[in-house]
Design a protein around this motif. Sequence first.
Motif, PDB file in Angstrom:
ATOM      1  N   HIS A  96       0.793  -1.144  -0.163  1.00  0.00           N
ATOM      2  CA  HIS A  96       0.007   0.021  -0.228  1.00  0.00           C
ATOM      3  C   HIS A  96       0.702   1.237  -0.044  1.00  0.00           C
ATOM      4  CE1 HIS A  96      -2.635  -3.164   1.786  1.00  0.00           C
ATOM      5  NE2 HIS A  96      -3.467  -2.594   0.662  1.00  0.00           N
ATOM      6  N   MET A  97       2.181   1.141  -0.296  1.00  0.00           N
ATOM      7  CA  MET A  97       2.933   2.358  -0.268  1.00  0.00           C
ATOM      8  C   MET A  97       2.783   3.179  -1.669  1.00  0.00           C
ATOM      9  SD  MET A  97       4.213   2.693   2.612  1.00  0.00           S
ATOM     10  CE  MET A  97       5.480   3.882   2.586  1.00  0.00           C
ATOM     11  N   ASP A  98       3.071   4.167  -1.717  1.00  0.00           N
ATOM     12  CA  ASP A  98       2.854   4.916  -3.003  1.00  0.00           C
ATOM     13  C   ASP A  98       4.301   4.328  -3.860  1.00  0.00           C
ATOM     14  OD1 ASP A  98       0.663   6.248  -2.588  1.00  0.00           O
ATOM     15  OD2 ASP A  98       1.780   7.989  -1.709  1.00  0.00           O
ATOM     16  N   GLY A  99       3.881   3.707  -4.897  1.00  0.00           N
ATOM     17  CA  GLY A  99       4.706   3.008  -5.954  1.00  0.00           C
ATOM     18  C   GLY A  99       4.723   3.733  -7.050  1.00  0.00           C
ATOM     19  N   HIS A 100       5.411   3.327  -7.952  1.00  0.00           N
ATOM     20  CA  HIS A 100       5.571   3.980  -9.298  1.00  0.00           C
ATOM     21  C   HIS A 100       4.192   3.875 -10.141  1.00  0.00           C
ATOM     22  CE1 HIS A 100       6.987  -0.233  -9.857  1.00  0.00           C
ATOM     23  NE2 HIS A 100       6.214  -0.383 -10.843  1.00  0.00           N
ATOM     24  N   LEU A 101       3.146   3.093  -9.670  1.00  0.00           N
ATOM     25  CA  LEU A 101       1.867   3.064 -10.085  1.00  0.00           C
ATOM     26  C   LEU A 101       0.886   3.973  -9.338  1.00  0.00           C
ATOM     27  CD1 LEU A 101       1.234  -0.844 -10.738  1.00  0.00           C
ATOM     28  CD2 LEU A 101       1.999   0.981 -12.368  1.00  0.00           C
TER      29      LEU A 101
END
Length: 118
Positions: free
Chosen positions: A83-88
């Motif tokens: 649920h971390m802000d990733g590249h998506l």
Amino acid sequence: MKKSLRLLSAVAVIASSALLAFNANAVQLRGSHKENHVACKSCHTQGMQHAGTTEGCLSCHQSYDAVRALTEKNHPDLEVNPHMDGHLGELDCTDCHHMHKASEVVCNECHQFDFVAP
């Protein structure tokens, strides 16, 4: 004639009630929503034909930050918090989480993380 109409009306009411009960029970919830006896209308706020939305999920799960914190608390051994802000960016909850069929880990379309979406 009046008796026949009343009888037919009663049969129609009983049949439609039985059909509604069957339809409501035909689809089972999964996971914690099932365990916590979440009502269908809690997610299907726009009627049964409309799936839940991220806004609907966050009406109970508070915020994306709260979901991240809960994931860290309940799964401290994960190599990556899904649920971390990733590249998506912040995906819709329903991209991974499905309540009536197996969920999927969208990240694993490219990666091989060792976690399961409930």
